[in-house]
Scaffold this active site. Structure first.
Site, PDB file in Angstrom:
ATOM      1  N   ASP A 190      -5.494   4.802  -3.078  1.00 64.11           N
ATOM      2  CA  ASP A 190      -4.454   4.870  -2.060  1.00 64.11           C
ATOM      3  C   ASP A 190      -3.324   5.810  -2.465  1.00 64.11           C
ATOM      4  O   ASP A 190      -2.712   6.459  -1.624  1.00 64.11           O
ATOM      5  CB  ASP A 190      -3.886   3.473  -1.794  1.00 64.11           C
ATOM      6  CG  ASP A 190      -4.849   2.596  -1.003  1.00 64.11           C
ATOM      7  OD1 ASP A 190      -5.700   3.157  -0.282  1.00 64.11           O
ATOM      8  OD2 ASP A 190      -4.754   1.358  -1.107  1.00 64.11           O
ATOM      9  N   GLY A 191      -3.045   5.887  -3.776  1.00 62.01           N
ATOM     10  CA  GLY A 191      -1.985   6.781  -4.238  1.00 62.01           C
ATOM     11  C   GLY A 191      -2.292   8.235  -3.925  1.00 62.01           C
ATOM     12  O   GLY A 191      -1.423   8.980  -3.469  1.00 62.01           O
ATOM     13  N   ASN A 206       5.004   5.053   3.815  1.00 59.34           N
ATOM     14  CA  ASN A 206       4.928   3.599   3.683  1.00 59.34           C
ATOM     15  C   ASN A 206       6.265   2.913   3.939  1.00 59.34           C
ATOM     16  O   ASN A 206       6.390   2.118   4.855  1.00 59.34           O
ATOM     17  CB  ASN A 206       4.424   3.216   2.291  1.00 59.34           C
ATOM     18  CG  ASN A 206       2.913   3.210   2.197  1.00 59.34           C
ATOM     19  OD1 ASN A 206       2.224   3.401   3.196  1.00 59.34           O
ATOM     20  ND2 ASN A 206       2.391   2.987   1.007  1.00 59.34           N
ATOM     21  N   GLU A 207       7.249   3.213   3.091  1.00 62.18           N
ATOM     22  CA  GLU A 207       8.528   2.510   3.231  1.00 62.18           C
ATOM     23  C   GLU A 207       9.655   3.272   2.552  1.00 62.18           C
ATOM     24  O   GLU A 207       9.433   4.086   1.667  1.00 62.18           O
ATOM     25  CB  GLU A 207       8.456   1.095   2.651  1.00 62.18           C
ATOM     26  CG  GLU A 207       8.444   1.007   1.135  1.00 62.18           C
ATOM     27  CD  GLU A 207       7.079   1.203   0.508  1.00 62.18           C
ATOM     28  OE1 GLU A 207       7.016   1.904  -0.536  1.00 62.18           O
ATOM     29  OE2 GLU A 207       6.096   0.668   1.040  1.00 62.18           O
ATOM     30  N   ASP A 216      18.126  -8.039  -4.886  1.00 59.12           N
ATOM     31  CA  ASP A 216      17.594  -7.000  -5.756  1.00 59.12           C
ATOM     32  C   ASP A 216      17.405  -5.705  -4.994  1.00 59.12           C
ATOM     33  O   ASP A 216      17.366  -4.620  -5.585  1.00 59.12           O
ATOM     34  CB  ASP A 216      16.253  -7.426  -6.354  1.00 59.12           C
ATOM     35  CG  ASP A 216      16.411  -8.381  -7.527  1.00 59.12           C
ATOM     36  OD1 ASP A 216      17.559  -8.626  -7.946  1.00 59.12           O
ATOM     37  OD2 ASP A 216      15.386  -8.897  -8.009  1.00 59.12           O
ATOM     38  N   ALA A 220       1.995   1.231   8.919  1.00 54.97           N
ATOM     39  CA  ALA A 220       1.006   1.667   7.929  1.00 54.97           C
ATOM     40  C   ALA A 220       1.335   1.147   6.538  1.00 54.97           C
ATOM     41  O   ALA A 220       0.437   0.875   5.734  1.00 54.97           O
ATOM     42  CB  ALA A 220       0.917   3.190   7.911  1.00 54.97           C
ATOM     43  N   THR A 233       1.368  -3.479   4.737  1.00 52.48           N
ATOM     44  CA  THR A 233       0.502  -4.249   3.846  1.00 52.48           C
ATOM     45  C   THR A 233       0.667  -3.843   2.385  1.00 52.48           C
ATOM     46  O   THR A 233      -0.060  -4.342   1.527  1.00 52.48           O
ATOM     47  CB  THR A 233      -0.979  -4.076   4.248  1.00 52.48           C
ATOM     48  OG1 THR A 233      -1.306  -2.683   4.239  1.00 52.48           O
ATOM     49  CG2 THR A 233      -1.240  -4.652   5.626  1.00 52.48           C
ATOM     50  N   ALA A 234       1.602  -2.955   2.101  1.00 53.18           N
ATOM     51  CA  ALA A 234       1.829  -2.490   0.732  1.00 53.18           C
ATOM     52  C   ALA A 234       2.980  -3.285   0.105  1.00 53.18           C
ATOM     53  O   ALA A 234       2.941  -4.509   0.056  1.00 53.18           O
ATOM     54  CB  ALA A 234       2.092  -0.988   0.742  1.00 53.18           C
TER      55      ALA A 234
END
Length: 256
Positions: A45-46, A115-116, A145, A153, A156-157
């Site tokens: 995935d990376g 992703n984020e 934190d 997308a 789910t990560a």
């Protein structure tokens, strides 16, 4: 049915990925990505995430084959009938997030996240953050934190690991998820429309320094971060029929 005669292969630096790269290039040839009908990414995935970043504005569809570990964004690896698989693949269009950061020096930085976008405390002390959505303050003080804004997308990560919701890939939503919230302790985040503009301001930035990360691009000592969907940027991901990203995200909600 589309014609996929020109294929560009990329691979991660693992033995399995490099062996697959050599075998596929020998069999199907290899062209520069800018000349390709499709890019085939061999790795985990990376690597798929990095390949999408490398070709954000190319409009060339990307088909990943798993030569890594998790492979959530990838198809199964098979050497045979690759051109037929590409022709039959279903395409999912996703949009990244645009992060605009202002740091303690007054400098502005920008990056895209597939992703984020995440904010993290830099030292032992918890971060203090103020969260606004579309010009309205929604949370005056969040002690935590960190916090993240995820695309469907990316839901789910890291978002899922931080107990955020899984979003269907076609849902016009973003997930706003706290990371280890201390006050308010029971706040679990929010679902936002995908056209929302999020402003996260750092309270006490010198005493409680915070970094901001868009996927793998990090800026430190930030004081304010604006996040919005980059709706004009289209990324084309290819999946085998019956194994689309939408199906995987749906199935993930029933897996435990």
């Amino acid at each position: 049915m589309a014609d996929f005669e020109k294929i560009a292969f990329v691979a991660s630096e693992t033995r399995d990925a490099e062996d697959a790269y050599a075998a596929l290039v020998k069999r199907y040839g290899n062209v520069p990505p800018k000349e390709a009908d499709a890019i085939v990414a061999l790795g985990g995935d990376g690597l798929m995430l990095q390949t999408m970043h490398d070709h954000l504005h190319s409009h060339i569809p990307i088909y990943g084959m798993n030569r890594g570990s998790v492979g959530f964004l990838l198809n199964d690896y098979k050497e045979n009938r690759l051109k037929e698989r590409l022709a039959a693949a279903e395409i999912t269009v996703i949009h990244p997030l645009r992060m605009v950061v202002r740091d303690r020096n007054g400098d502005t930085h920008e990056a895209l996240a597939i992703n984020e976008v995440s904010l993290f405390r830099q030292i032992h002390q918890a971060a203090k953050l103020k969260i606004g959505v579309d010009g309205t303050t929604r949370l005056g003080e969040l002690i935590c934190d960190g916090v993240l804004v995820s695309t469907p997308a990316g839901s789910t990560a890291y978002n899922l690991s931080a107990h955020g919701p899984i979003l269907p890939i076609t849902a016009p939503l973003l997930a706003l998820t706290p990371i280890s919230p201390f006050r308010p302790r029971r706040w679990r985040g929010a679902l936002l429309p995908n056209d929302a503009r999020v402003l996260i301001e750092v309270l006490e930035p010198e005493k409680r320094p915070v970094s901001a990360v868009a996927d793998h691009t990090e800026f430190r000592n930030v004081v304010a971060v604006e996040i919005a969907e980059a709706s004009a940027v289209d990324i084309f991901m290819m999946f085998d029929p019956g194994h689309t990203l939408a199906e995987r995200i749906l199935a993930e909600q029933f897996d435990y």
